[in-house]
Design a protein around this motif. Structure first.
Motif, PDB file in Angstrom:
ATOM      1  N   SER A  22       0.846  -1.193   0.000  1.00  0.00           N
ATOM      2  CA  SER A  22       0.000   0.000   0.000  1.00  0.00           C
ATOM      3  C   SER A  22       0.880   1.241   0.000  1.00  0.00           C
ATOM      4  CB  SER A  22      -0.914   0.009   1.228  1.00  0.00           C
ATOM      5  OG  SER A  22      -1.832  -1.046   1.158  1.00  0.00           O
ATOM      6  N   ARG A  23       0.770   2.016  -1.041  1.00  0.00           N
ATOM      7  CA  ARG A  23       1.588   3.217  -1.159  1.00  0.00           C
ATOM      8  C   ARG A  23       0.742   4.474  -1.214  1.00  0.00           C
ATOM      9  NH1 ARG A  23       6.510   2.289  -5.244  1.00  0.00           N
ATOM     10  NH2 ARG A  23       7.252   4.026  -4.000  1.00  0.00           N
ATOM     11  N   GLN A  24      -0.575   4.326  -1.180  1.00  0.00           N
ATOM     12  CA  GLN A  24      -1.459   5.471  -1.289  1.00  0.00           C
ATOM     13  C   GLN A  24      -2.482   5.450  -0.163  1.00  0.00           C
ATOM     14  OE1 GLN A  24      -2.712   6.203  -5.578  1.00  0.00           O
ATOM     15  NE2 GLN A  24      -2.147   4.042  -5.668  1.00  0.00           N
ATOM     16  N   ASP A  25      -2.934   6.620   0.210  1.00  0.00           N
ATOM     17  CA  ASP A  25      -4.063   6.679   1.129  1.00  0.00           C
ATOM     18  C   ASP A  25      -4.855   7.948   0.884  1.00  0.00           C
ATOM     19  OD1 ASP A  25      -3.418   8.866   3.132  1.00  0.00           O
ATOM     20  OD2 ASP A  25      -1.686   7.589   3.507  1.00  0.00           O
ATOM     21  N   VAL A  26      -6.120   7.888   1.244  1.00  0.00           N
ATOM     22  CA  VAL A  26      -6.978   9.063   1.253  1.00  0.00           C
ATOM     23  C   VAL A  26      -7.517   9.200   2.673  1.00  0.00           C
ATOM     24  CG1 VAL A  26      -7.637   9.027  -1.171  1.00  0.00           C
ATOM     25  CG2 VAL A  26      -8.950   7.699   0.471  1.00  0.00           C
ATOM     26  N   SER A  27      -7.677  10.432   3.110  1.00  0.00           N
ATOM     27  CA  SER A  27      -8.186  10.654   4.466  1.00  0.00           C
ATOM     28  C   SER A  27      -9.205  11.778   4.451  1.00  0.00           C
ATOM     29  CB  SER A  27      -7.047  10.996   5.427  1.00  0.00           C
ATOM     30  OG  SER A  27      -6.421  12.211   5.053  1.00  0.00           O
ATOM     31  N   ILE A  28     -10.113  11.704   5.403  1.00  0.00           N
ATOM     32  CA  ILE A  28     -11.066  12.780   5.631  1.00  0.00           C
ATOM     33  C   ILE A  28     -11.040  13.102   7.114  1.00  0.00           C
ATOM     34  CG2 ILE A  28     -13.032  11.175   5.836  1.00  0.00           C
ATOM     35  CD1 ILE A  28     -14.713  13.499   4.554  1.00  0.00           C
ATOM     36  N   GLY A  53     -14.531  22.772  10.200  1.00  0.00           N
ATOM     37  CA  GLY A  53     -14.595  22.498   8.773  1.00  0.00           C
ATOM     38  C   GLY A  53     -14.176  21.077   8.469  1.00  0.00           C
ATOM     39  N   ALA A  54     -13.819  20.832   7.225  1.00  0.00           N
ATOM     40  CA  ALA A  54     -13.429  19.497   6.779  1.00  0.00           C
ATOM     41  C   ALA A  54     -12.156  19.583   5.944  1.00  0.00           C
ATOM     42  CB  ALA A  54     -14.542  18.858   5.968  1.00  0.00           C
ATOM     43  N   LEU A  55     -11.357  18.517   6.013  1.00  0.00           N
ATOM     44  CA  LEU A  55     -10.113  18.404   5.251  1.00  0.00           C
ATOM     45  C   LEU A  55     -10.109  17.058   4.543  1.00  0.00           C
ATOM     46  CD1 LEU A  55      -7.073  19.151   4.595  1.00  0.00           C
ATOM     47  CD2 LEU A  55      -6.510  17.932   6.718  1.00  0.00           C
ATOM     48  N   VAL A  56      -9.807  17.068   3.237  1.00  0.00           N
ATOM     49  CA  VAL A  56      -9.644  15.843   2.461  1.00  0.00           C
ATOM     50  C   VAL A  56      -8.209  15.828   1.938  1.00  0.00           C
ATOM     51  CG1 VAL A  56     -10.411  14.523   0.459  1.00  0.00           C
ATOM     52  CG2 VAL A  56     -12.071  15.837   1.798  1.00  0.00           C
ATOM     53  N   SER A  57      -7.512  14.699   2.122  1.00  0.00           N
ATOM     54  CA  SER A  57      -6.109  14.598   1.717  1.00  0.00           C
ATOM     55  C   SER A  57      -5.871  13.313   0.936  1.00  0.00           C
ATOM     56  CB  SER A  57      -5.179  14.612   2.934  1.00  0.00           C
ATOM     57  OG  SER A  57      -5.306  15.808   3.667  1.00  0.00           O
ATOM     58  N   GLY A  67       6.816  10.849   1.369  1.00  0.00           N
ATOM     59  CA  GLY A  67       5.635  10.882   0.522  1.00  0.00           C
ATOM     60  C   GLY A  67       5.257  12.288   0.115  1.00  0.00           C
ATOM     61  N   LEU A  68       4.318  12.379  -0.805  1.00  0.00           N
ATOM     62  CA  LEU A  68       3.754  13.643  -1.250  1.00  0.00           C
ATOM     63  C   LEU A  68       2.265  13.653  -0.924  1.00  0.00           C
ATOM     64  CD1 LEU A  68       5.452  13.938  -4.758  1.00  0.00           C
ATOM     65  CD2 LEU A  68       6.167  15.025  -2.620  1.00  0.00           C
ATOM     66  N   GLU A  69       1.761  14.829  -0.582  1.00  0.00           N
ATOM     67  CA  GLU A  69       0.372  14.931  -0.151  1.00  0.00           C
ATOM     68  C   GLU A  69      -0.302  16.113  -0.833  1.00  0.00           C
ATOM     69  OE1 GLU A  69      -1.144  14.146   4.132  1.00  0.00           O
ATOM     70  OE2 GLU A  69      -0.888  16.320   4.002  1.00  0.00           O
ATOM     71  N   ALA A  70      -1.561  15.923  -1.226  1.00  0.00           N
ATOM     72  CA  ALA A  70      -2.397  16.997  -1.760  1.00  0.00           C
ATOM     73  C   ALA A  70      -3.586  17.179  -0.828  1.00  0.00           C
ATOM     74  CB  ALA A  70      -2.869  16.659  -3.170  1.00  0.00           C
ATOM     75  N   ASN A  71      -3.948  18.435  -0.553  1.00  0.00           N
ATOM     76  CA  ASN A  71      -4.992  18.736   0.441  1.00  0.00           C
ATOM     77  C   ASN A  71      -6.031  19.710  -0.101  1.00  0.00           C
ATOM     78  OD1 ASN A  71      -3.506  17.490   2.824  1.00  0.00           O
ATOM     79  ND2 ASN A  71      -2.037  19.047   2.193  1.00  0.00           N
ATOM     80  N   TYR A  72      -7.252  19.523   0.381  1.00  0.00           N
ATOM     81  CA  TYR A  72      -8.318  20.500   0.177  1.00  0.00           C
ATOM     82  C   TYR A  72      -9.078  20.632   1.493  1.00  0.00           C
ATOM     83  CZ  TYR A  72     -12.808  22.558  -0.979  1.00  0.00           C
ATOM     84  OH  TYR A  72     -13.916  23.372  -0.974  1.00  0.00           O
ATOM     85  N   SER A  73      -9.244  21.865   1.966  1.00  0.00           N
ATOM     86  CA  SER A  73     -10.029  22.075   3.183  1.00  0.00           C
ATOM     87  C   SER A  73     -11.063  23.175   2.945  1.00  0.00           C
ATOM     88  CB  SER A  73      -9.137  22.439   4.376  1.00  0.00           C
ATOM     89  OG  SER A  73      -8.593  23.750   4.231  1.00  0.00           O
ATOM     90  N   PHE A  74     -12.119  23.130   3.757  1.00  0.00           N
ATOM     91  CA  PHE A  74     -13.221  24.072   3.616  1.00  0.00           C
ATOM     92  C   PHE A  74     -13.763  24.421   4.987  1.00  0.00           C
ATOM     93  CE2 PHE A  74     -17.740  24.974   3.529  1.00  0.00           C
ATOM     94  CZ  PHE A  74     -17.841  25.940   2.529  1.00  0.00           C
ATOM     95  N   GLN A  96     -11.279  28.370   1.647  1.00  0.00           N
ATOM     96  CA  GLN A  96     -10.889  27.112   1.016  1.00  0.00           C
ATOM     97  C   GLN A  96      -9.373  27.056   0.852  1.00  0.00           C
ATOM     98  OE1 GLN A  96     -13.799  25.795  -2.255  1.00  0.00           O
ATOM     99  NE2 GLN A  96     -14.038  28.014  -2.239  1.00  0.00           N
ATOM    100  N   GLU A  97      -8.826  25.878   1.086  1.00  0.00           N
ATOM    101  CA  GLU A  97      -7.382  25.661   0.966  1.00  0.00           C
ATOM    102  C   GLU A  97      -7.101  24.603  -0.095  1.00  0.00           C
ATOM    103  OE1 GLU A  97      -4.032  22.957   3.221  1.00  0.00           O
ATOM    104  OE2 GLU A  97      -5.853  23.529   4.291  1.00  0.00           O
ATOM    105  N   PHE A  98      -6.129  24.894  -0.960  1.00  0.00           N
ATOM    106  CA  PHE A  98      -5.549  23.912  -1.865  1.00  0.00           C
ATOM    107  C   PHE A  98      -4.050  23.918  -1.599  1.00  0.00           C
ATOM    108  CE2 PHE A  98      -9.441  25.175  -3.983  1.00  0.00           C
ATOM    109  CZ  PHE A  98      -9.950  23.980  -4.478  1.00  0.00           C
ATOM    110  N   SER A  99      -3.482  22.786  -1.233  1.00  0.00           N
ATOM    111  CA  SER A  99      -2.063  22.770  -0.886  1.00  0.00           C
ATOM    112  C   SER A  99      -1.421  21.446  -1.243  1.00  0.00           C
ATOM    113  CB  SER A  99      -1.874  23.052   0.618  1.00  0.00           C
ATOM    114  OG  SER A  99      -2.477  22.030   1.397  1.00  0.00           O
ATOM    115  N   GLY A 100      -0.106  21.464  -1.322  1.00  0.00           N
ATOM    116  CA  GLY A 100       0.686  20.267  -1.543  1.00  0.00           C
ATOM    117  C   GLY A 100       1.860  20.268  -0.587  1.00  0.00           C
ATOM    118  N   ALA A 101       2.276  19.092  -0.138  1.00  0.00           N
ATOM    119  CA  ALA A 101       3.335  19.037   0.866  1.00  0.00           C
ATOM    120  C   ALA A 101       4.166  17.768   0.721  1.00  0.00           C
ATOM    121  CB  ALA A 101       2.735  19.105   2.273  1.00  0.00           C
TER     122      ALA A 101
END
Length: 199
Positions: A22-28, A53-57, A67-74, A96-101
């Motif tokens: 497993s090399r990927q994950d999604v989180s809420i 609010g909520a964060l999806v990554s 690893g690399l991560e992409a995020n959206y929060s509201f 709203q947030e759009f970010s990468g880390a």
């Protein structure tokens, strides 16, 4: 009976191999947003109510630790701008947030502490409703830096619980209204708690 035991062993080994690969994950996650009071040189200051609010990554592991991560929060909140000689100005808005880390993680049995750092954009979009007392405002975009640290607790090879402190450093928005300008930077604190699915 032997065939059944062999089949069970094969299924378990296949499941274990899948978990290891497993090399990927999604989180809420549920997130809170806390903003400090910011004072400008002209006497103008602003503060914002705490909001939920909520964060999806989405996270992709390049190696077992990196690893690399992409995020959206509201979230929605109502910053207050106080300008000398005028009444308080409230602006109800969507944030709203759009970010990468980049994420660096470690493993200690079921615990996986991690740190992250990256860049992103915050979009502040005024909502012209009864909570907004200053209508001469516009959508504002703030570019900034993201940093954070947290820990994931493994519930199973596919799921973990994730808790994190996230911070976003960027310029305090004036929402297109010159009198709201502070020319100051601030850190939005965004603690999160959620669940991740690995695949």
């Amino acid at each position: 009976m032997k065939k059944t035991m062999l089949l069970c062993a094969l299924l378990m080994s296949a499941f274990a191999a899948h978990a290891q690969e497993s090399r990927q994950d999604v989180s809420i996650s549920a997130t809170g947003t806390f903003s400090p009071t910011i004072h400008g040189a002209t006497g103008t200051y602003t503060n914002t109510d705490t909001s939920l609010g909520a964060l999806v990554s989405y996270r992709y592991l390049l190696t077992p630790r990196s690893g690399l991560e992409a995020n959206y929060s509201f979230t929605q909140n109502t910053p207050r701008y106080v300008v000398p000689g005028t009444s308080d100005n409230n602006v109800h808005l969507r944030q709203q947030e759009f970010s990468g880390a980049y994420v660096y993680t470690m493993t200690f049995k079921r615990y996986n502490p991690f740190v992250e750092g990256g860049v992103g954009a915050m979009f502040f979009s005024p909502i012209k409703d009864f909570q907004t007392t200053q209508l001469d405002v516009k959508r504002t975009t703030v570019l900034g830096g993201l940093f954070g640290a947290g820990v994931a607790y493994e519930l199973s090879p596919s799921f973990d619980i994730r808790a994190e402190y996230r911070g976003f450093l960027g310029k305090t928005p004036n929402l297109g209204h010159e009198a709201f300008t502070t020319n100051r930077y601030r850190v939005l604190s965004m603690p999160t708690l959620g669940i991740a699915y690995h695949f």
